[in-house]
Scaffold this motif. Structure first.
Motif, PDB file in Angstrom:
ATOM      1  N   SER A  56       0.528  -0.604  -0.015  1.00 25.51           N
ATOM      2  CA  SER A  56       0.191   0.138  -0.015  1.00 25.51           C
ATOM      3  C   SER A  56       0.665   1.334  -0.101  1.00 25.51           C
ATOM      4  CB  SER A  56      -1.132   0.432   1.188  1.00 25.51           C
ATOM      5  OG  SER A  56      -0.022   0.143   2.228  1.00 25.51           O
ATOM      6  N   ARG A  57       1.972   0.646   0.211  1.00 25.21           N
ATOM      7  CA  ARG A  57       2.893   1.967   0.133  1.00 25.21           C
ATOM      8  C   ARG A  57       3.800   2.266  -1.026  1.00 25.21           C
ATOM      9  NH1 ARG A  57       5.403   1.986   6.693  1.00 25.21           N
ATOM     10  NH2 ARG A  57       3.701   2.578   7.687  1.00 25.21           N
ATOM     11  N   GLY A  58       3.554   1.840  -1.711  1.00 23.62           N
ATOM     12  CA  GLY A  58       4.745   1.822  -3.426  1.00 23.62           C
ATOM     13  C   GLY A  58       5.633   1.176  -3.103  1.00 23.62           C
ATOM     14  N   ARG A  59       5.994   0.206  -2.278  1.00 23.46           N
ATOM     15  CA  ARG A  59       7.310  -0.074  -1.448  1.00 23.46           C
ATOM     16  C   ARG A  59       7.024  -2.068  -3.103  1.00 23.46           C
ATOM     17  NH1 ARG A  59       7.895  -0.159   4.412  1.00 23.46           N
ATOM     18  NH2 ARG A  59       5.768  -1.262   3.801  1.00 23.46           N
ATOM     19  N   LEU A  60       8.157  -2.211  -3.646  1.00 31.83           N
ATOM     20  CA  LEU A  60       7.820  -3.947  -3.964  1.00 31.83           C
ATOM     21  C   LEU A  60       8.152  -4.251  -3.170  1.00 31.83           C
ATOM     22  CD1 LEU A  60      10.817  -3.014  -6.473  1.00 31.83           C
ATOM     23  CD2 LEU A  60       8.851  -3.028  -6.859  1.00 31.83           C
ATOM     24  N   MET A  61       7.452  -5.833  -3.187  1.00 29.35           N
ATOM     25  CA  MET A  61       7.265  -7.071  -2.022  1.00 29.35           C
ATOM     26  C   MET A  61       8.090  -8.108  -3.086  1.00 29.35           C
ATOM     27  SD  MET A  61       3.002  -6.645  -1.285  1.00 29.35           S
ATOM     28  CE  MET A  61       3.024  -7.979  -0.571  1.00 29.35           C
TER      29      MET A  61
END
Length: 165
Positions: A56-61
């Motif tokens: 949700s924060r735009g970080r790659l998972m």
């Protein structure tokens, strides 16, 4: 086989198992399987990221990619595992009472996240199963008599081959 699962197994077409051995996974059938037999399928697991998978924060998972290995790649993976075990035996002989982190550093099994203690543990577990090492009371690894003989054999073979650990 699931305990008490005979009725369940009668309802399904087969029971498949996956065995993970340090990033190499083997898929095969267990027990009853309706359909043609098949040889075990070996995969290599890789952790990857994709621009399409973000939190949700735009970080790659990170996610896992399973790549099917050819017979040659499977053989190469087995040889690498054996080579890693030999290197760990030599590191234990050269660094008595070293911690898993210390052994990982000595072997240069270090990533951007730090020492690869998990790789040392997986390799050590295989060596324990073969009775080549034992943990001492501090939790560090010690060579058994069989392990010391194996270290001598490895050193002799490497000296004959002209290579060095």
């Amino acid at each position: 086989m699931p305990r008490g699962g005979g009725a369940f197994l009668n309802e399904v077409d087969g029971n498949l198992t996956c065995w993970n051995d340090g990033g190499t996974v083997t898929l095969h059938m267990l027990g009853k399987f309706r359909g043609p037999d098949f040889a075990p399928i070996t995969f290599q697991l890789q952790s990857i990221t994709s621009e399409r998978i973000k939190d949700s924060r735009g970080r790659l998972m990170p996610t896992v990619l399973a790549k099917v290995l050819s017979k040659d790649e499977e053989r190469a993976a087995e040889q690498q595992k054996s080579s890693d075990e030999d290197a760990l035996l030599l590191a234990i002989a050269d660094n008595p009472r070293a911690s898993f982190a210390g052994l990982a550093v000595a072997l240069r099994w270090v990533s951007e996240r730090g020492e690869n203690k998990a790789k040392v543990k997986r390799c050590a577990d295989r060596l324990k199963k073969d009775k080549l090492v034992n943990p001492d009371r501090r939790g560090t690894l010690c060579l058994t008599e069989k392990g010391e003989a194996e270290v001598e054999r490895i050193r002799l073979n490497r000296d004959l081959a002209g290579s060095r650990y």
